[in-house]
Design an enzyme around this catalytic site. Sequence first.
Site, PDB file in Angstrom:
ATOM      1  N   ASP A  29       0.822  -1.214   0.000  1.00  0.00           N
ATOM      2  CA  ASP A  29       0.000   0.000   0.000  1.00  0.00           C
ATOM      3  C   ASP A  29       0.858   1.267   0.000  1.00  0.00           C
ATOM      4  O   ASP A  29       2.046   1.239   0.326  1.00  0.00           O
ATOM      5  CB  ASP A  29      -0.895   0.032   1.240  1.00  0.00           C
ATOM      6  CG  ASP A  29      -2.001  -0.995   1.201  1.00  0.00           C
ATOM      7  OD1 ASP A  29      -2.018  -1.812   0.276  1.00  0.00           O
ATOM      8  OD2 ASP A  29      -2.840  -0.981   2.127  1.00  0.00           O
ATOM      9  N   ASP A  30       0.192   2.373  -0.341  1.00  0.00           N
ATOM     10  CA  ASP A  30       0.666   3.750  -0.140  1.00  0.00           C
ATOM     11  C   ASP A  30       1.701   4.248  -1.141  1.00  0.00           C
ATOM     12  O   ASP A  30       2.114   5.393  -1.069  1.00  0.00           O
ATOM     13  CB  ASP A  30       1.234   3.945   1.275  1.00  0.00           C
ATOM     14  CG  ASP A  30       0.181   3.841   2.351  1.00  0.00           C
ATOM     15  OD1 ASP A  30      -1.006   3.659   2.009  1.00  0.00           O
ATOM     16  OD2 ASP A  30       0.530   3.912   3.547  1.00  0.00           O
ATOM     17  N   HIS A  66      -5.838   2.702  -3.957  1.00  0.00           N
ATOM     18  CA  HIS A  66      -5.890   2.939  -2.506  1.00  0.00           C
ATOM     19  C   HIS A  66      -6.493   4.319  -2.253  1.00  0.00           C
ATOM     20  O   HIS A  66      -6.199   4.955  -1.240  1.00  0.00           O
ATOM     21  CB  HIS A  66      -4.476   2.843  -1.926  1.00  0.00           C
ATOM     22  CG  HIS A  66      -4.415   2.581  -0.450  1.00  0.00           C
ATOM     23  ND1 HIS A  66      -5.306   1.778   0.225  1.00  0.00           N
ATOM     24  CD2 HIS A  66      -3.535   3.025   0.499  1.00  0.00           C
ATOM     25  CE1 HIS A  66      -4.986   1.722   1.495  1.00  0.00           C
ATOM     26  NE2 HIS A  66      -3.927   2.484   1.703  1.00  0.00           N
ATOM     27  N   HIS A 109      -5.820   8.996   0.573  1.00  0.00           N
ATOM     28  CA  HIS A 109      -5.712   8.164   1.775  1.00  0.00           C
ATOM     29  C   HIS A 109      -6.555   8.719   2.924  1.00  0.00           C
ATOM     30  O   HIS A 109      -6.121   8.817   4.082  1.00  0.00           O
ATOM     31  CB  HIS A 109      -4.252   8.024   2.218  1.00  0.00           C
ATOM     32  CG  HIS A 109      -3.998   6.796   3.049  1.00  0.00           C
ATOM     33  ND1 HIS A 109      -4.313   6.714   4.395  1.00  0.00           N
ATOM     34  CD2 HIS A 109      -3.466   5.597   2.731  1.00  0.00           C
ATOM     35  CE1 HIS A 109      -3.979   5.520   4.861  1.00  0.00           C
ATOM     36  NE2 HIS A 109      -3.454   4.815   3.867  1.00  0.00           N
ATOM     37  N   HIS A 150       3.752  -2.350   3.050  1.00  0.00           N
ATOM     38  CA  HIS A 150       3.836  -1.033   2.420  1.00  0.00           C
ATOM     39  C   HIS A 150       5.157  -0.929   1.662  1.00  0.00           C
ATOM     40  O   HIS A 150       6.177  -1.437   2.147  1.00  0.00           O
ATOM     41  CB  HIS A 150       3.736   0.082   3.468  1.00  0.00           C
ATOM     42  CG  HIS A 150       2.455   0.068   4.238  1.00  0.00           C
ATOM     43  ND1 HIS A 150       2.215  -0.823   5.264  1.00  0.00           N
ATOM     44  CD2 HIS A 150       1.322   0.811   4.116  1.00  0.00           C
ATOM     45  CE1 HIS A 150       0.996  -0.627   5.759  1.00  0.00           C
ATOM     46  NE2 HIS A 150       0.431   0.362   5.073  1.00  0.00           N
TER      47      HIS A 150
END
Length: 469
Positions: A279-280, A330, A334, A421
């Site tokens: 993620d991210d 995602h 966020h 991540h």
Amino acid sequence: MKKKWLGLLLPVFGIIIGVLSERVDKKEAKAPSVNTYIKSVTLKDFSIEVMSENSENQILVNYPKTKSKKINQRLESFLRDELSSFKKASLENNLREKGSFFQSFETYELSPDIVSFKFNVMRKNSPLLQTESQVITKTYDLKEEKELQISDLLKEKEDLQSISKYIYDKFSKEQRYSTQKAKAVLQSGLKAVEQNFNTFVLNNNSLVFYFDPHQINRDTKNYVQVSLPLRELGEVVTPRILVEHLKGEAEKSKVKIPSARQVRNKQLASKKLVALTFDDGPDPQTTPRLLSILKKENVPATFFILGNRLALYPEIVKQEYKLGHQVGSHTFNHLNLPQLPMKEVQEEIKNTADLVQKTLGIAPQGLRPPYGATTPEINAQAQTPIIQWSVDSLDWKSKNADQIEQVVMNEVYDGSIILMHDIYDSSVDGAEKVIKKLKRQGYTFVTVNQLIEARGKLENSQVYFNATR
């Protein structure tokens, strides 16, 4: 070259062949023998153009004319190139006798928008030389004014492997392919590469391939024609090919050539599977290093990217996709989606989806809501599967590669979706450790979609935490 309508007979290789052109209704457009010079056949929406020369060489050519100016220009360019090549060969041979070049064509229509032309070419640089026969095909999307290759007809490029295997299995049972040598020629000629399968036409019920002489059978000098009913290709061809009645026939067909994805999923179903997700990202320092490790270990992964970071580093995401990884959303910023008005939720999802589409040419393959926070109403907005996780590496908390490895190994099981991540160096180091250890334990790494499809059905707006047997 001057265009004119001809109704004449020309001496060809010591035989008098009548060359005629005519227009017929669709139901009269029947496919003749592939190795015979035949009269041109077209449909009511197309006309037949004629070119002829009888000076240095005997040339009589038929070619189609459509309602598209752009396609007509391409067809004329194709013809000019063929004639130029023929004349150049005749000139290089320095032969006094006249050579001859004859071309007719047949027209096949899948739908009002998709049409195929099969050109039957006979060329001879001199009456003393052997005749060369050739089949050339052109298939066009008239609406998009685009020539279609075999890859344009398939859901995935890998689906060509399914078609190749199906034809091989069909032919290899015949007596003429009983020897290992004959089977080797067949296998080589049917290797799943585009140049082996790009001579094809689409008619109203079949995909028809023409294989060059000797391509799949060394004992023949003729083209080999193979017709695959479109109703059997429902799993591998794109939806636009299954026009009108074909979609229903494909759904009911008892014979269905499996897609590459179905074959892959069947092979994966019984293995110990795990999906690594990140993620991210993307991050300009850590993501490329992670991609290098994944490539070295031959491990596919799933990246749930942020739209605002995709805007900054599109080339990294392109590299993720190019390397065969799955790219999901995602959201853009966020944010905790349930705390936002629905209009802002829609913007968070849509803005990233639009940017992924613009960057990669595909929609995001899954949505992971930030913090895993979502609602049924939010899920419905996604128009894609909702991917949660079953193993949280807590890499964001520990930022320690050894602890990341320990957490994952304590919680992992067959069918796990692991959350990590790709924005921390420690996470990249931890991922490398996890990969090596899971491999030693017999796990096979897959993308999230591969994991779910190997064990069940992937549906939009459905929430997935794992995919156990």
